[in-house]
Every structure is written in structure tokens, then in C-alpha cells.
Design an enzyme around this catalytic site. Structure first.
Site, mmCIF file in Angstrom:
data_model
loop_
_atom_site.group_PDB
_atom_site.id
_atom_site.type_symbol
_atom_site.label_atom_id
_atom_site.label_comp_id
_atom_site.label_asym_id
_atom_site.label_seq_id
_atom_site.Cartn_x
_atom_site.Cartn_y
_atom_site.Cartn_z
ATOM 1 N N GLU A 1 42.054 35.373 38.450
ATOM 2 C CA GLU A 1 41.154 34.985 39.538
ATOM 3 C C GLU A 1 40.826 33.492 39.515
ATOM 4 O O GLU A 1 39.660 33.093 39.591
ATOM 5 C CB GLU A 1 39.858 35.808 39.478
ATOM 6 C CG GLU A 1 40.110 37.286 39.677
ATOM 7 C CD GLU A 1 38.844 38.114 39.846
ATOM 8 O OE1 GLU A 1 37.815 37.752 39.253
ATOM 9 O OE2 GLU A 1 38.897 39.116 40.570
ATOM 10 N N ASP B 1 39.726 47.711 39.503
ATOM 11 C CA ASP B 1 38.502 46.930 39.265
ATOM 12 C C ASP B 1 37.229 47.764 39.419
ATOM 13 O O ASP B 1 36.553 47.643 40.442
ATOM 14 C CB ASP B 1 38.457 45.744 40.249
ATOM 15 C CG ASP B 1 37.397 44.738 39.870
ATOM 16 O OD1 ASP B 1 36.821 44.873 38.787
ATOM 17 O OD2 ASP B 1 37.149 43.812 40.663
ATOM 18 N N GLU C 1 28.419 47.062 40.487
ATOM 19 C CA GLU C 1 29.030 46.181 41.490
ATOM 20 C C GLU C 1 29.581 46.953 42.682
ATOM 21 O O GLU C 1 29.436 46.532 43.825
ATOM 22 C CB GLU C 1 30.151 45.365 40.833
ATOM 23 C CG GLU C 1 30.934 44.522 41.830
ATOM 24 C CD GLU C 1 32.038 43.694 41.184
ATOM 25 O OE1 GLU C 1 32.152 43.698 39.946
ATOM 26 O OE2 GLU C 1 32.781 43.039 41.937
HETATM 27 C C1 GCV Z 1 33.342 38.023 36.558
HETATM 28 C C2 GCV Z 1 35.750 41.405 39.775
HETATM 29 C C3 GCV Z 1 34.387 40.919 40.139
HETATM 30 C C4 GCV Z 1 34.164 39.488 39.661
HETATM 31 C C5 GCV Z 1 34.421 39.452 38.159
HETATM 32 C C6 GCV Z 1 35.837 39.928 37.907
HETATM 33 C C7 GCV Z 1 36.128 39.982 36.416
HETATM 34 O O1 GCV Z 1 36.721 40.761 40.524
HETATM 35 O O2 GCV Z 1 34.196 41.013 41.517
HETATM 36 O O3 GCV Z 1 32.853 39.119 39.954
HETATM 37 O O4 GCV Z 1 34.232 38.156 37.652
HETATM 38 O O5 GCV Z 1 35.992 41.224 38.411
HETATM 39 O O6 GCV Z 1 35.937 41.039 35.860
HETATM 40 O O7 GCV Z 1 36.533 38.984 35.854
#
Ligand code: GCV
Length: 673
Positions: A246, A319, A347
Site C-alpha cells: 500500500e 483484508d 474497520e
Molecule cells: C494500516 C487496510 C486498512 C489500512 C491498513 C492496512 C494494513 O488496507 O484499510 O488502514 O493500514 O489494511 O493492514 O496495513
């Protein structure tokens, strides 16, 4: 005369009724599950304690002998766990004479990962700003001590203080000193301190030109940094790393592997006994199925990681969705230490607004058979450590509201013993959290309060699956991951719902079979074939693994379309039932606690209706099919929902109106042509 006797009898009866009516005990939820039971200090003072080196380091033995209650343990930490276990046993009515409880934790590493940023925001945090208060001149000692007690009471023994999307400044002298202060407090509760590091720290902090893990200058930089940290924190735990994921840089930017990167850090920490937790949440945009990518990247590296490196893997391959199969990596890596990453913060399950007890979800994952070493190799046995992304913040109750606390508790208990079942844990949590009203018998409390609340908890995660994304649908989220956006198809494909649901006029679902992305073959047999075949694929994962025609018949004899609609509707009905049950529990709960949960449940119902209307309405546009006869009509036409999202505040929390309905506004995306 007769009239006055009658009136006296009436008054007496009214008084009796009033006296026998339970009176809720005042409580505000800030004690969490340490609310019921004697204070720790009292329990400790009432027992004989011994350190017995013959016991496992963190293990304990509670027993009666010579007219005295004893707690023996392998270490100070074990004693603390033993005293808390006794306190819990007292609340659960399991601490009678002759008590004999001997336990030790299943995993040595039982961590919370805090996604807290140095500006005090919390990524995916729904309980206020960072509980560490990075921007304040002082550390919030009282809160950290309270956190320490709560963690110790369930056996959590590590905390990663900052976000995996790390800021390099966590490694400057000022922050190391601050981390040391926090570590000094946490140590008293048997909790080791860890931090997340940013791969490019040597470049950002010292102007090095490279982050190449094989570059001697880079390697020396990390060794020097490790030495500096250990001078301040002699028992520092180590680093958690998100690299090449990411947008975060990593060793692959220099043509090196994850193993090269992790081992370089491992070498820097090894002299001090530190570890590296290297996340497997990586995916490159070139691979056609995001669910395949972690195995594609990590399987070739199996056996190549240093001894003090452990690969941290999210429970599912995508995720933290409300339902995913377990990550196939658990069944594939044989010569690599693996660590579970659960997400305690909700989340994708309604933030701290929706009641979603995750014990059931984690139990489902931990008990899934990977067949790695033949039948009977559940996920829980393939891993050697466990982490949970924390749901804590500055809110006085840490978690946003009372039912969100159940997930912190459940995570801790499963980290201690992954063979505990979710229902037992839910039951423990309720008894420790809610105080029995005055004037109520144990029996009445059991049947009128504990049982119904346990029922809500146990059904809650499935209710969320139903109204968010049933039958194996996944990642239908928009914006902040709070609401539905099945229409979203702009931007990087594997960040959009349309990529995951693949709905078209013919059918719906992601084809991960052998004729699709072949994700099924990342699982060991017989799972691979089971998932591959329509007839044997579990229906709750159907659309995860298969693209089926809308009129495909499920075991119920109904079509896929009808089942999807029914599940959405069932989810709303479940939340309605939770609300009704909770309404009946008002006499037993402190008013503020009750009100708060009642309001959250109302929000949950309205949000659930929004989810159903948006998804069912959108899919209906695609397939043109009518709703099945026994499904209630949608409340809001899709035209008022499509391309819209919930209004959010500065911290990303959704905003609801005075009737607890989500405020859906502003078209976010231009309608694709
Ligand atoms: C900390 C997902 C979440 C992100 C998170 C990522 C990860 O994409 O939306 O907020 O980032 O996972 O676990 O690294």
C-alpha cells in the site's frame, strides 16, 4: 375500617413489589471487564504466592493447601496472571474450596498492535485519539496503568505502540525516550514494548541515499539504531514492519526480497534478543487476484527467514472482511514462523457503532483445518504467536462503548488459549462486565440478563455478515469502510467493490476456481477440491470462490438472487431482535450504559437498512429481478443512494442525524460513462 385495611394491604404490596424490583448498580463502563469481582490488590493479599521455577515462565497454579489458598507461578508475570485468573474464577463461581487451576499460555507472544500515529490520530481507530498522547508533553500514566491491568488480566504480553504505516520520527531520540517511558510503565504489567518502523527511516533520518538491505551502510544504520533503542529500553521487544505494501517502501524497491529485508533487521536486533514481525499483507497490482498474492510472494521464501523473524499474516487473504476463508499461507508455509493478525478494531464491521462480537469469527478461523500436516492441523497449530489490531483510544471506556470491549477481552482470551470457545468467552465477559442489580437473585440474573445478552453476542457477527455482504460477498465498502458502495469501480481495481463482486447481468461472485484465478489451489486437499466444486463449496463462501448465475439453486432450493435478498433482510431482522431484547434488559443495566447501547443498536439497524437498500437495489439494477415475495420492500430507492456515502467527521467517524440515521450525501464519484 375495611377500606383502610385494604389500602394498607395495597400499600404493602406496592412496597414489596418496589423492593423486589432489581435496582441497576451504577457503573459507567470504564472498568471494562474488571468491574465485577474483588480488586486485584485484595485478591493478591488473600493468597500465598510462590515463584516456582519448575512451572512454565508465564504459567500459574492456583490451589488450596493447609487451609490456605495459593498461587504459584514460574515468574512475576505468571503470578499476576494467576491472581487475575483467580479473580475471574471468583466472579464465575469457580473458586470454591479445593480449587485447582493450572494453566500456561498457548503462545509466547500475545500482542496488541496499535495503529496510532504520532499526531495522535489512530488509523481505523473509533474510540478517540491515541491513548499514548504522543503530542502531549507528558505520558498519560494513569491510563497506561489501567491499560496494563486490562491486558495483564487476559494475558496480553506485548504492545506495538504505533501505526504500521509508520512515521520515521518514531526512531528519533525524542520518540525513543518517550517510548522508553511508556515501556517503563508497561513492564510492570508484564508487557513488552515494540514499535513499527518505516523502511525508509535511514534515508529520512540520516540522509542515507539508499534503503537497500544489502548495503553495508544501511545495515550499520539499523545496527546502530538497535543499539540506541536497547540503551533506552533494555527489554525492547522488536520491530513490526509493513514493507512493499500500500505505497510503503520496502526491500523490493532495491530488487531484494522480503526475506532480505526482514533478516537485515533481524540481524540488528538479534544481539539483544529482539524480534522482527514482518507483515504478509502485501500485494502487487500486477497479480490478477489479490487473494493469491501473499502466497505468491511468500511461498518461495519459505525457510529463508532468520530465527528471530516471524511472518505476521492477516486471518483472511484479503483484508479483515466480515467473513473470509483463512489465509492459505497458514497451510503453505512449513519452515517459517507464522503469527496471526486479527483485527480487534471493527474497520469493516461497523466501527464502534455496530454490535459485532468477533469471538465467533476468530474461533472460526483458528479452528479451520489447514491440512498442512495432514487432517487435524488447524490454523491455531500452524502459528506460534498472535497479534490483534487494537480498538483502544482516549475514550474513557477505551473502546467507544461497552460491547466493543468484548472484542478486546475475547482477543486476549483466545491469544492465551485458542482452544477456548467463543461462547464461553462471551459468557465470562458478560459476568465480569455487567454488575448484577441489587435485589436480584443469581438465578434470575442468569436467565433474565446473562442468557439474552450472550444470545445477542453470539448471533451478532453473523447478523453483520448478513446485512453487509452475505453468501461469500466481500469488500463492498466505500470511502472510510463504513458503508456500502457496490457501484464503485473507479481507481485501482482491487480496491473497488466491483472487482470483488463481479456482478453482471448473468451472475455474481469472484471466480477463484481452477477455471478462474485458481486461488482454490493455494489450499491443501481436500479443501482445494471442496472449494473448487460448486456442490461442496460452503454456501457462506460461495461468492468468494464462485461466479454463479443469478438463478443458480442453493441447498435451500432457492436461487442465488433470492438467497442474497433473504440474507440481507435476515440481517436487519436480527438487529431488530437485538434491539427488542435490549429494550427488555433496561431494568438491569445502569441507565447511561443501557442508553448508549440502545442508541448504538438503533444506529446499527438504520445502517443495516442502508446496506441492504444499497446492495440489493444496486444488484437489482444489474439483473432486473424482482425481490422474492417474502422479503420486505426496500426503504430507500437506489437512485438516492448510488454514488453517495456517509458524511464523516475529521477522524473518519460517520455522522448520524437526530434519529440515528446515517447522513448520506454528496455524490463522491462521477458516474462512469
Ligand atoms: C494500516 C487496510 C486498512 C489500512 C491498513 C492496512 C494494513 O488496507 O484499510 O488502514 O493500514 O489494511 O493492514 O496495513
Amino acid at each position: 375500617m375495611q377500606k383502610s385495611i385494604f389500602l394498607t394491604v395495597l400499600a404493602g404490596a406496592a412496597l414489596l413489589a418496589a423492593c423486589s424490583r432489581p435496582v441497576p448498580v451504577a457503573q459507567d463502563g470504564t472498568d471494562l471487564w474488571l468491574a465485577a469481582g474483588r480488586p486485584y490488590a485484595d485478591v493478591l493479599a488473600s493468597v500465598e504466592t510462590t515463584i516456582d521455577p519448575a512451572l512454565p515462565a508465564e504459567g500459574y497454579h492456583i490451589y488450596d493447601a493447609d487451609g490456605q489458598r495459593h498461587v504459584a507461578a514460574g515468574s512475576e508475570a505468571g503470578l499476576r496472571y494467576g491472581v487475575y485468573a483467580l479473580q475471574r474464577a471468583e466472579v464465575l463461581g469457580a473458586a470454591g474450596p479445593g480449587i485447582d487451576i493450572q494453566e500456561q499460555p498457548y503462545y509466547d507472544l500475545r500482542l496488541l498492535n496499535h495503529w496510532d500515529n504520532l499526531d495522535d490520530t489512530v488509523e481505523r481507530g473509533y474510540a478517540g485519539e491515541s491513548m499514548w498522547e504522543w503530542t502531549s508533553p507528558t505520558v498519560p500514566e494513569a491510563r497506561i496503568r489501567h491499560y496494563g491491568e486490562l491486558c495483564a488480566s487476559v494475558g496480553i504480553n506485548g504492545a506495538v505502540l504505533n501505526n504500521v504505516n509508520s512515521n520515521p520520527l518514531i526512531l528519533d531520540a525524542e520518540h525513543i525516550a518517550r517510548v522508553a517511558k511508556i515501556a517503563d510503565i508497561l513492564r510492570e504489567y508484564g508487557i513488552k514494548t515494540y514499535i513499527s518502523i518505516k523502511w525508509t527511516s535511514p534515508i529520512a533520518l540520516s540522509g542515507l541515499k539508499s534503503g537497500d538491505p544489502l548495503n553495508p551502510k544501511v545495515r550499520q544504520w539499523w545496527k546502530d539504531k538497535a543499539a540506541e533503542i536497547y540503551r533506552a529500553i533494555p527489554d525492547f521487544g522488536g520491530f513490526l514492519v509493513k514493507a512493499n505494501s500500500e505505497g510503503q517502501a520496502g526491500p523490493q524497491d532495491y530488487g531484494r526480497t522480503h526475506a532480505d529485508g526482514a533478516n537485515m533487521l533481524g540481524e540488528a536486533l538479534a544481539p539483544y534478543g529482539g524480534i522482527v514481525m514482518w507483515r504478509a499483507f502485501v500485494y502487487s497490482p500486477t497479480s490478477p487476484d489479490r487473494a493469491n498474492q501473499a502466497v505468491e510472494e511468500f511461498l518461495p521464501l519459505d525457510g529463508k527467514f532468520a530465527d528471530n523473524v516471524i511472518v505476521q499474516i492477516k486471518n483472511g487473504p484479503v483484508d479483515f472482511q466480515p467473513r473470509e476463508p483463512f489465509s492459505p499461507l497458514f497451510g503453505k508455509l512449513k519452515d517459517t514462523k507464522m503469527m496471526m493478525e486479527f483485527q480487534v478494531t471493527q474497520e469493516y464491521l461497523g466501527f464502534s457503532n455496530h454490535l459485532a462480537y468477533l469471538g465467533t469469527m476468530w474461533e472460526e478461523c483458528l479452528t479451520s483445518d489447514t491440512y498442512r500436516d495432514g487432517p487435524g492441523t488447524p490454523v491455531s497449530k500452524t502459528i506460534s504467536a498472535i497479534a490483534g489490531v487494537a480498538n483502544t483510544g482516549q475514550d474513557p471506556n477505551f473502546c467507544g462503548y461497552v460491547f466493543a470491549q468484548a472484542n478486546w477481552y475475547a482477543y486476549g482470551r483466545l491469544a492465551w488459549n485458542p482452544e477456548l470457545n467463543a461462547e464461553t468467552i462471551a459468557d465470562e465477559w458478560i459476568r465480569q462486565t455487567f454488575l448484577k442489580p441489587a435485589g436480584m437473585t443469581d438465578k434470575a440474573f442468569e436467565s433474565k440478563f446473562i442468557e439474552p445478552v450472550r444470545g445477542i453476542l453470539m448471533a451478532s457477527r453473523e447478523a453483520v455478515v448478513n446485512y453487509e455482504m452475505p453468501v461469500g460477498l466481500h469488500h463492498l465498502f466505500g470511502g472510510t469502510h463504513y458503508g456500502p458502495a457496490p457501484w464503485d469501480r473507479l481507481g485501482r481495481p482491487d480496491w473497488t467493490p466491483a472487482y470483488y463482486h463481479q456482478a453482471d447481468s448473468a451472475g455474481i461472485g469472484f471466480d477463484r476456481t481452477r477455471s478462474g484465478s485458481d486461488n482454490v489451489d493455494q489450499y491443501n486437499e481436500p479443501l482445494a477440491s471442496e472449494y473448487n466444486e460448486l456442490a461442496t463449496c460452503p454456501e457462506n463462501l460461495l461468492l468468494w470462490f464462485h461466479h454463479v448465475p443469478w438463478d443458480y439453486k442453493l441447498a435451500s432450493g432457492r436461487t442465488a438472487w433470492d438467497e442474497i435478498c433473504l440474507h440481507y433482510d435476515a440481517g436487519i431482522k436480527q438487529v431488530e431482535a437485538f434491539r427488542q431484547t435490549w429494550a427488555g434488559l433496561k431494568p438491569y443495566v445502569a441507565p447511561a450504559l443501557w442508553e448508549e447501547a440502545a442508541k448504538k443498536l438503533e444506529i446499527q439497524q438504520h445502517d443495516g437498512e442502508w446496506w441492504r437498500d444499497a446492495n440489493v437495489g444496486y444488484f437489482q439494477r444489474i439483473n432486473g429481478l424482482p425481490l422474492p415475495a417474502d422479503v420486505r420492500p426496500l426503504d430507500t430507492p437506489i437512485d438516492s443512494l448510488i454514488y453517495r456515502q456517509v458524511r464523516s467527521d475529521r477522524l473518519g467517524m460517520p455522522i448520524h442525524d437526530e434519529n440515528n440515521r446515517p447522513i448520506i450525501d454528496r455524490p463522491r464519484f462521477r458516474r462512469p460513462q
